[in-house]
Each structure stands twice: as structure tokens, then as C-alpha cells.
Design a protein around this motif. Structure first.
Motif, PDB file in Angstrom:
ATOM      1  N   LEU A  25     -64.427  12.858 -80.928  1.00 36.74           N
ATOM      2  CA  LEU A  25     -65.461  13.874 -81.162  1.00 36.74           C
ATOM      3  C   LEU A  25     -65.023  14.767 -82.308  1.00 36.74           C
ATOM      4  N   ASP A  26     -65.848  14.854 -83.332  1.00 37.08           N
ATOM      5  CA  ASP A  26     -65.589  15.715 -84.495  1.00 37.08           C
ATOM      6  C   ASP A  26     -66.609  16.841 -84.449  1.00 37.08           C
ATOM      7  N   LEU A  27     -66.151  18.046 -84.126  1.00 38.91           N
ATOM      8  CA  LEU A  27     -67.088  19.133 -83.826  1.00 38.91           C
ATOM      9  C   LEU A  27     -67.571  19.908 -85.047  1.00 38.91           C
ATOM     10  N   CYS A  28     -66.851  19.876 -86.145  1.00 33.27           N
ATOM     11  CA  CYS A  28     -67.263  20.620 -87.349  1.00 33.27           C
ATOM     12  C   CYS A  28     -67.113  19.667 -88.531  1.00 33.27           C
ATOM     13  N   SER A  29     -67.920  18.620 -88.548  1.00 32.70           N
ATOM     14  CA  SER A  29     -67.614  17.453 -89.363  1.00 32.70           C
ATOM     15  C   SER A  29     -68.141  17.492 -90.789  1.00 32.70           C
ATOM     16  N   ALA A  30     -69.219  18.236 -91.054  1.00 32.54           N
ATOM     17  CA  ALA A  30     -69.819  18.194 -92.392  1.00 32.54           C
ATOM     18  C   ALA A  30     -68.819  18.656 -93.449  1.00 32.54           C
ATOM     19  N   PRO A  31     -68.793  18.009 -94.614  1.00 31.48           N
ATOM     20  CA  PRO A  31     -69.692  16.939 -95.085  1.00 31.48           C
ATOM     21  C   PRO A  31     -69.274  15.537 -94.693  1.00 31.48           C
ATOM     22  N   GLY A  32     -68.311  15.392 -93.805  1.00 31.52           N
ATOM     23  CA  GLY A  32     -68.029  14.090 -93.229  1.00 31.52           C
ATOM     24  C   GLY A  32     -66.830  13.343 -93.758  1.00 31.52           C
ATOM     25  N   ASN A  33     -66.056  13.942 -94.645  1.00 34.57           N
ATOM     26  CA  ASN A  33     -64.901  13.222 -95.197  1.00 34.57           C
ATOM     27  C   ASN A  33     -63.917  12.790 -94.118  1.00 34.57           C
ATOM     28  N   LYS A  34     -63.597  13.715 -93.220  1.00 34.12           N
ATOM     29  CA  LYS A  34     -62.601  13.386 -92.194  1.00 34.12           C
ATOM     30  C   LYS A  34     -63.186  12.444 -91.146  1.00 34.12           C
ATOM     31  N   THR A  35     -64.487  12.519 -90.892  1.00 37.96           N
ATOM     32  CA  THR A  35     -65.111  11.561 -89.986  1.00 37.96           C
ATOM     33  C   THR A  35     -64.980  10.152 -90.546  1.00 37.96           C
ATOM     34  N   CYS A  61     -72.188   6.720 -87.664  1.00 33.73           N
ATOM     35  CA  CYS A  61     -71.912   7.020 -86.256  1.00 33.73           C
ATOM     36  C   CYS A  61     -72.958   8.027 -85.807  1.00 33.73           C
ATOM     37  N   PRO A  62     -73.082   8.270 -84.507  1.00 35.16           N
ATOM     38  CA  PRO A  62     -74.021   9.297 -84.049  1.00 35.16           C
ATOM     39  C   PRO A  62     -73.709  10.644 -84.671  1.00 35.16           C
ATOM     40  N   ARG A  63     -74.751  11.355 -85.101  1.00 35.58           N
ATOM     41  CA  ARG A  63     -74.605  12.683 -85.696  1.00 35.58           C
ATOM     42  C   ARG A  63     -75.436  13.671 -84.882  1.00 35.58           C
ATOM     43  N   VAL A  64     -74.832  14.789 -84.533  1.00 37.94           N
ATOM     44  CA  VAL A  64     -75.492  15.757 -83.654  1.00 37.94           C
ATOM     45  C   VAL A  64     -75.428  17.138 -84.288  1.00 37.94           C
ATOM     46  N   VAL A  65     -76.570  17.779 -84.409  1.00 42.08           N
ATOM     47  CA  VAL A  65     -76.610  19.154 -84.904  1.00 42.08           C
ATOM     48  C   VAL A  65     -76.433  20.089 -83.716  1.00 42.08           C
ATOM     49  N   LEU A  66     -75.390  20.888 -83.743  1.00 39.82           N
ATOM     50  CA  LEU A  66     -75.133  21.809 -82.634  1.00 39.82           C
ATOM     51  C   LEU A  66     -74.265  22.970 -83.093  1.00 39.82           C
ATOM     52  N   ASP A  67     -74.282  24.020 -82.308  1.00 35.14           N
ATOM     53  CA  ASP A  67     -73.411  25.176 -82.491  1.00 35.14           C
ATOM     54  C   ASP A  67     -72.220  24.989 -81.561  1.00 35.14           C
ATOM     55  N   ALA A  68     -71.053  24.724 -82.122  1.00 36.52           N
ATOM     56  CA  ALA A  68     -69.883  24.390 -81.308  1.00 36.52           C
ATOM     57  C   ALA A  68     -69.337  25.568 -80.521  1.00 36.52           C
ATOM     58  N   THR A  69     -69.843  26.775 -80.756  1.00 33.69           N
ATOM     59  CA  THR A  69     -69.412  27.916 -79.942  1.00 33.69           C
ATOM     60  C   THR A  69     -70.151  27.959 -78.606  1.00 33.69           C
ATOM     61  N   GLN A  70     -71.198  27.133 -78.480  1.00 36.80           N
ATOM     62  CA  GLN A  70     -72.005  27.108 -77.261  1.00 36.80           C
ATOM     63  C   GLN A  70     -71.657  25.878 -76.422  1.00 36.80           C
ATOM     64  N   SER A  71     -72.181  25.844 -75.189  1.00 34.09           N
ATOM     65  CA  SER A  71     -71.932  24.713 -74.298  1.00 34.09           C
ATOM     66  C   SER A  71     -72.339  23.411 -74.991  1.00 34.09           C
ATOM     67  N   LEU A  72     -71.487  22.409 -74.913  1.00 36.99           N
ATOM     68  CA  LEU A  72     -71.705  21.167 -75.655  1.00 36.99           C
ATOM     69  C   LEU A  72     -72.472  20.144 -74.817  1.00 36.99           C
ATOM     70  N   PRO A  73     -73.374  19.389 -75.440  1.00 36.60           N
ATOM     71  CA  PRO A  73     -74.304  18.525 -74.690  1.00 36.60           C
ATOM     72  C   PRO A  73     -73.760  17.119 -74.419  1.00 36.60           C
ATOM     73  N   PHE A  74     -72.517  17.021 -73.964  1.00 38.94           N
ATOM     74  CA  PHE A  74     -71.923  15.714 -73.713  1.00 38.94           C
ATOM     75  C   PHE A  74     -71.457  15.653 -72.258  1.00 38.94           C
ATOM     76  N   ALA A  75     -71.749  14.524 -71.608  1.00 36.94           N
ATOM     77  CA  ALA A  75     -71.413  14.382 -70.188  1.00 36.94           C
ATOM     78  C   ALA A  75     -70.067  13.716 -69.980  1.00 36.94           C
ATOM     79  N   ARG A  76     -69.489  13.143 -71.023  1.00 38.18           N
ATOM     80  CA  ARG A  76     -68.252  12.393 -70.870  1.00 38.18           C
ATOM     81  C   ARG A  76     -67.116  13.078 -71.618  1.00 38.18           C
ATOM     82  N   PRO A  77     -65.887  12.863 -71.201  1.00 36.83           N
ATOM     83  CA  PRO A  77     -64.746  13.411 -71.951  1.00 36.83           C
ATOM     84  C   PRO A  77     -64.419  12.522 -73.148  1.00 36.83           C
ATOM     85  N   PHE A  78     -63.599  13.065 -74.061  1.00 37.53           N
ATOM     86  CA  PHE A  78     -63.184  12.342 -75.260  1.00 37.53           C
ATOM     87  C   PHE A  78     -61.668  12.294 -75.315  1.00 37.53           C
ATOM     88  N   ASP A  79     -61.149  11.141 -75.770  1.00 37.59           N
ATOM     89  CA  ASP A  79     -59.706  10.976 -75.894  1.00 37.59           C
ATOM     90  C   ASP A  79     -59.131  11.836 -77.011  1.00 37.59           C
TER      91      ASP A  79
END
Length: 388
Positions: A228-238, A266-284
Motif C-alpha cells: 500500500l502506497d499512501l502518498c504515491s503521486a506522481p507515482g515514481n516510487k510506486t 495498479c489500482p489507484r485510489v483518491v483519499l485523504d490518508a489522515t482519515q479512516s482508510l477504506p480497506f478491509a484487509r491488512p498489507f504486508d
């Protein structure tokens, strides 16, 4: 009215936009898009030169005009900075062209100041100047240098400030094991997959700073992991992360416009990472390339040193702490979270990690890394790996 050459006209407009809060690279990209390569290059030289050397330029303006820079009209100040930069810092600019066009330019915005500008520029030469202190010598606010001195030591602080006056190298990333794209001239660096661009390369390459490329490997990505890359734009590290055969990678950012700069790999999601995140599964593996003051990027973004204020660091810290807290809720057992910034400030780095540890019993720091401008190639970066 006399004619103003396109690169000088564009440089002036860009500097006006920067004074109003724009970023130089963004404004240049937009306003110089219709210039040919040579003119766009000159406009870029003037803009970034004026911003990098603003402290020295303002000292020279005061010295030759006998006036406080703060008392000058904004347009007059910009014209004088541009002209003095060309006269003292650029080798191939004819002095008569720089003086004439500067006088004509100021006539368009503050006609009454044309005489002052002409008089100041006629006095200008390349005689060496004894700068009155580090703030002017390194063209950097003293309070910033003092912070770096306390944090990293006097020699490192001077090196950080000095390297910010030098145009940085450009770097690209090429997937290890593949060839350079056609028309690209580059040399390898010590970071696998990172290449330093050489003159003559075709324009339009996706640039990726060497320090930025050096950060992701400490996350120890493995094939089959979820990422999970939470602050990914513009995407170089992704894109760099996707060089590993992950089972799932999700790229997120608060800016839809900037997230679109990442290809749909890959899936791209627009979100504010300071708020509750919309994912039901954990990430490694979770990566937070946190929004920050950017004080490690002053060679590329010199306007930051004139814009940032000390209270900004605490405001960034509060946002960064919230992002880490939300991310930790999704970290799988035995997983790793990489927190990174391109800031040199303790509030945004060590203090964020300390507060995150205090709020999460069982969380520990597996490792930390600093890349300092002037000591290490590229931008300044801090990185810490958290695990539990």
C-alpha cells in the motif's frame, strides 16, 4: 515600447507567480510550453538562478541602489534580480541586452522606476564581493542554517546550504536488467536501476531523484507481498515498487490530478490518508512518502527556503502523525511500514516516529536512514522502517 525577448518575459511572469505562491517548476512548465528548447532553457536558468541566489541578489541591489529591497515595488525588485543574475552569474549573456531589456521590462510595470533600474545596472560588474555573513554567502535564511547546525553540525549545515546553490543533476529509473531507452544518454549510479542523465538526452523523460530511488529498497519488498502506497503521486516510487512481483499494489493520493500522472498499472485510489482508510484487509508492506516542508529539495525547489516558516514544521508533523496512525491500522502482523520525507527537520522526522512509538506499544524501529544534501548525492531524505 521596446521588445522583450520571450524567455525574459516568461521568466518575469513565472517569478511573479512564485511570489504569489506558485511552485517554480509548475509555473515554468505551463508558461514556457510554447518556447523553443533554447529559450525555455534560458527562462529556467533565470528563474531558478534568481530563487537560488535571491539573498545575494538582494544584497547587491541594496549595495548599488542605496535602498532597502523591502521598500522597492515588487515588479522593480523582480526586474533587478533578473538583470543582476544575468550580468553577474551567466557567462554568455550580452550585458547590453540584459540592461536594455530590463529597463524596457520595468517600464511596462513601473515606468517611474526605469531610471533607477538603469542606474543600478550601469554600476554592475563582476567584481568579487565580500558577503557579510553565511545568510548572504549561501543565500539562505540564517534561522534555517542554525537549525541544520544544531541537528547535523556546522560543516553539514554549510554543505546543505551550499549545495542548494548548484543546479542539481537529473536522474531516471530503468528497471534493472533492461536497456536504456533509445535516445537517452546516461551513466550508472551506485543505486541499482538509477541513471544520471547526460547532455543530449531526449526531453520528456520521467525524472526520479537518486535519493528518492534509494529509499524504497529499505522496505525489503518481496515477491507475492501486498503493498500500500499512501502518498504515491506522481507515482515514481510506486513504479519502482512494481519492479517486484507483488500480489497486490494499491496507490493512493489526495490529489486526483497528480495521481493520474501514475499510469494505470495498479489500482489507484483518491483519499485523504489522515482519515479512516477504506480497506478491509491488512498489507504486508506500507509506504508513506509523507507530505512535508521539502527542505531537503532546495536545489530543485529553491523557493521553499524563502517561503517556509518555523511553525510550518509542527503543522506538517501533526498531519504526518495522523497518516502514520491510520496506516498502522492496516499493517499486517510482522509487516513493515516505511515512513519517509524529503524534509531535514526533526519535527517532521524523528518526532513523528517518537510519537508513533509512544502511541503504539509493541511498535519498534527496525532502521533509520538519512541522505543529506552536500554529503550524499541528490535530495535530502529521512526514512524509518517500523515493524511489530
Amino acid at each position: 515600447m521596446g521588445k522583450i525577448s520571450p524567455p525574459r518575459a516568461v521568466a518575469f511572469e513565472v517569478l511573479r507567480e512564485v511570489a504569489d505562491g506558485a511552485y517554480a517548476s509548475d509555473a515554468l512548465r505551463e508558461l514556457s510550453s510554447r518556447l523553443d528548447a533554447r529559450d525555455a532553457g534560458l527562462a529556467s536558468q533565470i528563474v531558478f538562478g534568481c530563487l537560488r541566489f535571491q539573498g545575494q541578489l538582494d544584497y547587491l541591489i541594496s549595495m548599488y541602489s542605496g535602498r532597502r529591497v523591502a521598500d522597492l515595488d515588487a515588479a522593480v525588485k523582480l526586474v533587478l534580480r533578473m538583470a543582476i543574475f544575468q550580468l553577474r552569474y551567466l557567462e554568455r549573456i550580452p550585458a547590453h541586452a540584459a540592461v536594455h531589456e530590463s529597463v524596457e521590462l520595468v517600464k511596462r510595470h513601473k515606468r517611474a522606476a526605469a531610471g533607477l533600474v538603469n542606474a543600478v545596472l550601469r554600476k554592475m560588474d563582476r567584481t568579487a564581493v565580500r558577503w557579510p555573513g553565511e545568510e548572504i554567502e549561501f543565500s539562505c535564511p540564517e534561522w534555517l542554517i542554525a537549525r541544520w547546525r544544531r541537528h547535523f553540525g556546522a560543516d553539514a549545515a554549510r554543505a546543505i546550504a551550499a549545495i542548494a546553490l548548484i543546479e542539481p543533476s537529473a536522474y531516471i529509473r530503468v528497471r534493472p536488467g533492461t536497456d536504456l531507452p533509445e535516445g537517452v544518454f546516461a551513466e550508472r549510479t551506485q543505486i541499482e536501476g538509477c541513471w544520471r542523465l547526460l547532455p543530449g538526452s531526449k526531453p520528456g523523460m520521467r525524472l526520479h531523484d537518486i535519493s528518492s530511488q534509494a529509499i524504497l529498497p529499505v522496505l525489503d519488498l518481496r515477491a507475492g507481498q501486498t503493498y500500500l502506497d499512501l502518498c504515491s503521486a506522481p507515482g515514481n516510487k510506486t513504479l519502482q515498487a512494481l519492479e517486484t512481483r507483488l500480489s497486490l499494489a494499491v496507490a493512493c493520493d489526495v490529489s486526483e490530478r497528480r495521481l493520474r500522472e501514475l499510469p494505470p498499472v495498479c489500482p489507484r485510489v483518491v483519499l485523504d490518508a489522515t482519515q479512516s482508510l477504506p480497506f478491509a484487509r491488512p498489507f504486508d508492506r506500507i509506504f508513506i512518502d509523507a507530505p512535508c516542508s521539502g527542505t531537503g529539495t532546495l536545489a530543485r525547489n529553491p523557493e521553499i527556503k524563502w517561503r517556509v516558516q518555523a511553525p510550518d514544521f509542527a503543522r506538517f508533523r501533526e498531519k504526518q502523525v495522523r497518516i502514520v496512525a491510520q496506516a498502522l491500522k492496516l499493517l499486517a502482523s510482522g509487516g513493515k511500514l516505511l515512513y519517509a520525507t524529503c524534509s531535514l527537520e526533526e519535527e517532521e522526522n524523528e518526532e513523528v516516529i517518537r510519537r508513533s512509538l509512544e502511541s503504539n506499544p509493541g511498535l519498534r524501529v527496525e532502521g533509520e536512514m538519512w541522505r543529506l544534501p552536500g554529503r550524499d548525492e541528490g535530495d535530502g531524505f529521512y526514512a524509518a522502517v517500523l515493524t511489530r
